[in-house]
Design a protein around this motif. Structure first.
Motif, short mmCIF file in Angstrom:
data_model
loop_
_atom_site.label_atom_id
_atom_site.label_comp_id
_atom_site.label_asym_id
_atom_site.label_seq_id
_atom_site.Cartn_x
_atom_site.Cartn_y
_atom_site.Cartn_z
N ARG A 266 0.82 -1.21 0.00
CA ARG A 266 0.00 0.00 0.00
C ARG A 266 0.86 1.26 0.00
NH1 ARG A 266 -4.97 -1.20 0.01
NH2 ARG A 266 -5.65 0.94 0.47
N LYS A 327 -7.09 2.79 -11.74
CA LYS A 327 -7.44 1.52 -11.08
C LYS A 327 -6.57 1.30 -9.86
CE LYS A 327 -7.82 -3.44 -12.02
NZ LYS A 327 -7.64 -4.51 -13.06
N THR A 328 -5.27 1.60 -9.98
CA THR A 328 -4.36 1.45 -8.84
C THR A 328 -4.70 2.44 -7.74
OG1 THR A 328 -2.58 0.59 -10.23
CG2 THR A 328 -1.93 1.57 -8.13
N LYS A 330 -7.62 3.56 -7.00
CA LYS A 330 -8.78 3.02 -6.29
C LYS A 330 -8.37 1.90 -5.35
CE LYS A 330 -12.37 4.07 -9.72
NZ LYS A 330 -13.37 3.46 -10.66
N ALA A 331 -7.48 1.01 -5.82
CA ALA A 331 -7.04 -0.12 -4.98
C ALA A 331 -6.30 0.36 -3.74
CB ALA A 331 -6.14 -1.05 -5.80
N LEU A 332 -5.64 1.51 -3.85
CA LEU A 332 -4.90 2.08 -2.73
C LEU A 332 -5.79 2.97 -1.86
CD1 LEU A 332 -1.57 3.03 -4.54
CD2 LEU A 332 -1.85 1.22 -2.83
N GLY A 333 -7.02 3.16 -2.29
CA GLY A 333 -7.94 4.01 -1.54
C GLY A 333 -7.60 5.49 -1.64
N LEU A 334 -7.03 5.88 -2.77
CA LEU A 334 -6.61 7.27 -2.95
C LEU A 334 -7.61 8.03 -3.81
CD1 LEU A 334 -2.82 6.77 -3.74
CD2 LEU A 334 -3.79 7.62 -1.59
N THR A 335 -7.78 9.29 -3.50
CA THR A 335 -8.55 10.19 -4.35
C THR A 335 -7.56 11.09 -5.08
OG1 THR A 335 -10.43 10.20 -2.84
CG2 THR A 335 -10.27 12.01 -4.43
#
Length: 349
Positions: A266, A327-328, A330-335
Motif C-alpha cells: 500500500r 485503477k491502482t 482506487k485499490a490504494l484508496g486514494l482520491t
C-alpha cells in the motif's frame, strides 16, 4: 484509456509556489544473450539489394524482449522503408540486468556484420564505444553523455557516438511534487533504485524538491524481486508513505514486481517510465520513450545514408508524458485531485 500529447515538460515549481492544473484537450491516447531478430526495407536499399545490420543493446531487457522504446524504433524504421526480414537484420544484445555481461555481449556483436549500433543507457553506450571506434553508435536514453565521456559536446559530438539524451534539468523534482499532491499528509518518501545507482544530479534534484515541500527522503537499493520486496517492507516499517523510482535500468527490468510489491504494501509510487504504470504502478512522469525510439530511427536513417555521427548534434526530449493508473489509485484508496487528472496525458481506467 484517455491520452493526449505533451511537447513541453510540466512546469517546475519554484520554492513556495503551487503547481496549478490546466485543461488541455486529449486524444485517444532497458547473463544475456545475443539473439538474432529480423526487421524492415528501404526502397533504395531494396533496389540495390543492400541489407543493413543493426545491433540493439540494452542492459534492462531479457533476450528476445522488446520495450516500448525498441518497438517504436522498429516501427519507425519500417516507416522509413527498412523492413524486418527483407532488408534489415536486427541483432539484439540483451544483458537482462547484468552490466558485467555487456563487454562480452558487445565483443560478440561487433564480430558479426554490423552497420550501426543503437543503445539505451550510458552503460551500454560506454561498452559499445569501448568495443568499436568505427561502427556508428546511436544512444537513446543516456542521462548526461558529456559527463559520461561519450561525446565532446551536445552540439558537436565528435567520434562515433550521437543520438539522444534524456537530461532535462529540473525534471526529477516533479516526482516529489506530483507525489506530494496525491498524498499531502505524507512526510517521508523512499527513493527505490537498483544497487550501484549513480545519478548524483537526480539525487540532488530530489533532495532539493523534498526540502521545499517538507518531505524527508530515504534511499534504498534492490536488484531483483526478492531484494525489492525487502526494500518495500522496510520502507513501510519506517513509516514511508510513498515511493519514487527515478531513472534506472534495474528497477525497469523488474518493474512489474516493483509495481505489484508497492500495491501489496500500500505504497503509492511515481516512476520514470509509463511502463511501470502499465504494470500496475500509480503514476509516471518523464520523456515519452516511444517518441525517443522514433527519433532514434531518424538518426539511424541519416547515418545509413552517409551522415557522420560526429556531425549530428545530440538531441534532448521534446515530448513528455504524465500517466496515472486510476485503477491502482482506487485499490490504494486514494482520491486523485481533479486538477492532477486534468494535467495527465493518460489516465488508465
Amino acid at each position: 484509456m484517455r491520452r493526449r500529447a505533451r511537447s513541453t515538460p510540466l512546469p517546475t515549481r519554484p520554492p513556495g509556489t503551487i503547481v496549478s492544473g490546466h485543461m488541455i484537450s486529449r486524444r485517444g491516447f532497458l547473463a544475456g544473450a545475443v539473439t538474432l531478430l529480423a526487421a524492415p526495407l528501404a526502397t533504395e536499399a531494396q533496389q540495390t539489394g543492400k541489407v543493413y545490420h543493426v545491433g540493439l543493446v540494452s542492459v534492462a531487457v531479457a533476450p528476445g524482449g522488446r520495450t516500448v522504446l525498441w518497438r517504436a524504433f522498429l516501427d519507425a524504421m519500417r516507416e522509413l522503408n527498412y523492413v524486418e526480414g527483407r532488408n534489415l537484420v536486427v541483432r539484439q544484445a540483451a544483458a537482462a540486468g547484468k552490466r558485467e555481461a555487456l563487454p562480452g555481449l558487445l565483443a560478440d556483436l561487433v564480430k558479426q556484420p554490423l552497420d550501426i549500433i543503437v543503445t539505451s543507457s550510458a552503460s551500454e553506450t560506454l561498452a559499445a564505444k569501448r568495443a568499436t571506434s568505427t561502427v556508428p553508435i546511436v544512444m537513446t536514453a543516456v542521462f548526461d553523455p558529456v559527463t559520461e565521456g561519450l561525446v565532446e559536446s551536445l552540439a558537436r559530438p565528435g567520434g562515433n557516438v550521437t543520438g539522444l539524451t534524456i537530461l532535462v534539468p529540473g525534471l526529477s523534482q516533479k516526482y516529489v511534487e506530483l507525489l506530494k499532491e496525491v498524498v499531502p499528509a505524507t512526510r517521508r518518501f523512499t527513493v527505490v533504485t537498483g544497487r550501484a545507482w549513480a545519478f548524483p544530479q537526480i539525487r540532488e534534484e530530489l533532495l532539493s524538491a523534498a526540502r521545499q515541500v517538507g518531505v524527508t527522503l530515504s534511499f534504498a537499493e534492490g536488484n531483483g524481486p526478492d531484494e525489492l520486496a525487502t526494500v518495500l517492507a522496510r520502507a513501510r516499517k519506517d513509516d514511508s508513505g510513498a515511493i519514487i523510482a527515478p531513472l534506472d535500468g534495474r528497477t525497469y527490468l523488474h518493474r512489474r514486481a516493483l509495481a505489484q510489491l508497492a500495491l501489496q504494501h500500500r505504497l503509492p509510487g511515481i516512476y520514470w517510465s509509463r511502463e511501470y504504470v502499465e504494470d500496475g504502478g500509480l503514476m509516471a512522469y518523464g520523456a515519452a520513450l516511444s517518441d525517443v525510439g522514433r527519433r532514434a530511427a531518424t538518426f539511424v536513417d541519416k547515418i545509413l545514408r552517409g551522415a557522420k555521427p560526429a556531425d549530428l548534434p545530440v538531441e534532448r526530449p521534446t515530448k513528455f508524458e504524465f500517466v496515472i493508473n486510476f485503477k491502482t489509485a482506487k485499490a490504494l484508496g486514494l482520491t486523485i485531485p481533479p486538477s492532477l487528472l486534468l494535467r495527465a496525458d493518460q489516465v488508465i481506467e
